[in-house]
Design a protein around this motif. Sequence first.
Motif, short mmCIF file in Angstrom:
data_model
loop_
_atom_site.label_atom_id
_atom_site.label_comp_id
_atom_site.label_asym_id
_atom_site.label_seq_id
_atom_site.Cartn_x
_atom_site.Cartn_y
_atom_site.Cartn_z
N ALA A 15 37.46 35.28 48.01
CA ALA A 15 37.25 36.14 46.84
C ALA A 15 37.96 37.49 47.02
O ALA A 15 38.58 38.01 46.09
CB ALA A 15 35.76 36.35 46.60
N LEU A 16 37.87 38.03 48.22
CA LEU A 16 38.52 39.31 48.52
C LEU A 16 40.03 39.20 48.40
O LEU A 16 40.70 40.08 47.84
CB LEU A 16 38.13 39.77 49.93
N GLU A 17 40.60 38.12 48.92
CA GLU A 17 42.05 37.94 48.85
C GLU A 17 42.52 37.89 47.40
O GLU A 17 43.55 38.47 47.05
CB GLU A 17 42.46 36.65 49.56
N ARG A 18 41.77 37.21 46.55
CA ARG A 18 42.12 37.13 45.13
C ARG A 18 41.88 38.47 44.42
O ARG A 18 42.69 38.91 43.63
CB ARG A 18 41.30 36.03 44.45
N GLY A 19 40.72 39.10 44.70
CA GLY A 19 40.39 40.38 44.07
C GLY A 19 39.84 40.25 42.66
O GLY A 19 39.05 41.07 42.22
N ASN A 20 40.28 39.22 41.96
CA ASN A 20 39.83 39.01 40.57
C ASN A 20 40.30 37.63 40.11
O ASN A 20 41.18 37.03 40.72
CB ASN A 20 40.40 40.08 39.64
N SER A 21 39.68 37.14 39.05
CA SER A 21 40.18 35.93 38.41
C SER A 21 41.42 36.29 37.61
O SER A 21 41.57 37.42 37.16
CB SER A 21 39.12 35.33 37.49
N VAL A 22 42.31 35.31 37.43
CA VAL A 22 43.53 35.53 36.66
C VAL A 22 43.50 34.59 35.46
O VAL A 22 43.38 33.37 35.63
CB VAL A 22 44.80 35.28 37.51
N TYR A 23 43.64 35.17 34.27
CA TYR A 23 43.51 34.39 33.04
C TYR A 23 44.89 34.19 32.40
O TYR A 23 45.40 35.08 31.72
CB TYR A 23 42.56 35.08 32.07
N PHE A 24 45.49 33.03 32.67
CA PHE A 24 46.74 32.66 32.02
C PHE A 24 46.41 31.95 30.70
O PHE A 24 45.30 31.43 30.52
CB PHE A 24 47.53 31.69 32.90
N PRO A 25 47.37 31.89 29.78
CA PRO A 25 47.15 31.04 28.61
C PRO A 25 46.95 29.58 29.05
O PRO A 25 47.76 29.05 29.80
CB PRO A 25 48.48 31.19 27.82
#
Length: 754
Positions: free
Chosen positions: A328-338
């Motif tokens: 989770a730390l490595e990602r930092g956040n979810s990424v919302y692509f179309p």
Amino acid sequence: MTNKTKKTNTPNIREKDPQKERELTLYENPIPSRELILEVMAEIGIPVKKNDLAGSLDIKEAELIFFEKRLRAMAREGQILINRKDVLCIATKLSLIPGKVMGHPDGFGFLIPDNKEDKDVFLSPREMSKVFNSDRVMIQVTGQDRKGRLEGTIIEILDRANKVIVGRVVQSNGVTIVAAEDKRINQDILIPYDEDMKAEEGQVVEVEITTQPSLREKPMGKIIKVLGSYTDSGIEIEIALRKHHLPYQFSSEALNQANQFGEKIDPKVIKGRIDLRELPLVTIDGETARDFDDAVYAEPIGNEWRLVVAIADVSSYVEMGSDLDKEALERGNSVYFPRRVIPMLPESLSNGLCSLNPQVDRLCMVCDMRIDASGLVTSYEFYSSVMNSKARLTYTIVDEILNKNNLQLTEKYGAVHGDLNNLQSVFKLLFNQRQKRGALEFDSTETSIVFTDNGKIDHIKPIYRNEAHRIIEECMLAANVCSAEFLLDKDVDALFRNHETPTEEKLENLRGFLVEFGLFLDGGNKPTVKHYGQLIEQVANRPDAHLLQTVLLRSMQQAVYSDQNKGHFGLAYEAYTHFTSPIRRYPDLVVHRAIKAKVEHRKLNIKDIAQLGEHCSGTERRADEATRDVESWLKCYFMQDKIGEVYDATVAGVTGFGLFVELDGIFIEGLVHVTELGNDYFTFDKSKHAMIGERTHLSYRLGDRLKVKVVRVDLETSKIDLSLIDAEGKVILTKKPPKTKNHTDRKRNTRKRK
């Protein structure tokens, strides 16, 4: 003649370590801190061998391996330099500057120093031939270039950031060449014939770098995966994931940890929590949402209102330091692509046990607030709870019930209709306070991409915010502000969401621009958000309001995460943080842990909290860049068959190389290059956001209305080129300057030499 290392002659040197307490809390058997190592090296006064330094610091044989690891880490971060003779030097003593390389598509680059107070340093194409974009290096300033910028030479490469690169095969006969998709990597990569996996020209591939670039060697690699062709559905996301180094696969350890919790909460973990399962909490989200972070409820109590904001208790499942936490730390956040989401947490948690789905028990953290008749929060309480959402509502449904008298929906959701009315009442009070604070409200249009069955754009439509969006927004803002106040009041380490006041330079440019319109921003060097608000209100009904609002918005700084509270300028809050989305934002998870620890009277030690804020700000920017890339590619694909079509458009951006314009009706931007602006030399005036002709004084400014024609669409670079159309529908041609006598003579002399 040999230099003798000066001994510190302090038998208990390690007892004087300035960071001894910190090291004891982090490590069971601490070794000297970085600060002490640098202090002792400075006392020695000359470059020192590793063994001599170990002796000065009284390093035991069993500690040597850990000591060497710390030295290598210090070298990677540019604090020390280890030369080829294994001698250690303090980097600052050698006037060396550590930092990160930022490449430019034209071949040059810059060093972005680790010390934010240092200026960026220009790196010539020759220096950039040694490295890739994002590599960490140590440079020495050698002088200034012709533009007056500091220029440097790379002395040491600290860390190679690009082990695997995504690119396109541009040549496959004989030697295969791959051009990186990241245009900031200017060097082509050579692939030996037996390492090319028979990839064909034009295909998108993943390349493992086997030879990093240097002055004497071109970068080389081997193709490890053929991703497909440019026309394949979803290829744009596969490229973005690799180009921006987004983690998109969870480790087996993290997946196993997530799956071990099952599909239902363990009854044992409910003990000690306040039970809110009978409270009619509801979630209100978009139609396509799958992870529900927050649920809300409001009721009148005497002369006040009670507002309950329940947030998924992610910290109960993601233990600090666990494999899940590291992912989770490595990602930092979810990424919302179309059409695709790269979640921060595995789906068994993000869409399952942590998501506040309807009619199931879920663990949550609650911010329980009291709000007076003027809309001020008079008190609040945080506690761990268990809840059961009574309905999964959408913004559209709530707006239809509250404002459009939809009888069918009102009947269907009759059980929560009264609660929705209460939420609307609380919203109006909170919104009244928002207006009193002067929080900024920009009139911007968000868009949504509608896809065909084969994954390409069908059309792009605007998204209109209704009152239900605002109800949830105000509820979340209230909970976030209470969280920030709690952290400050209890003096707890966590991350704040800061939006600082505009810089003096940006204010100066803004005021210079406003003068052209007969406008002025009050407040001197420290304007408040109310001064901005007054100006926005003043221009609201002008035909150029969109232009002026855009310039005001661009004068502001970017919001960031930090362990130090500096307030939120745009929202007009003295303190602000993110508490309401721990499923998709790591800073929110940090805030949850900090609040829970204090509520439960536990001590919490968050390691390197300042660096954590910088990391989370960086992952947020990375996600924005990746999604922007994907949307640009999809829009280019959509425009391929629109070449020759004419559109009305608005100038959305002005640069030294031309105008970015947004096409009416389809919300897509293209570039009118400076050479397409007419028969004149055009100069970019940054303060006026305009391109101005030297001879004709013709100007093109931000917000101007134009008519343009699509002349070229380049899928490989995601660029759409446009030309200007005059009132009669003809392309405005740029005439070549007449040939001078000297020009003709040069051509004639050239022919004679041939």
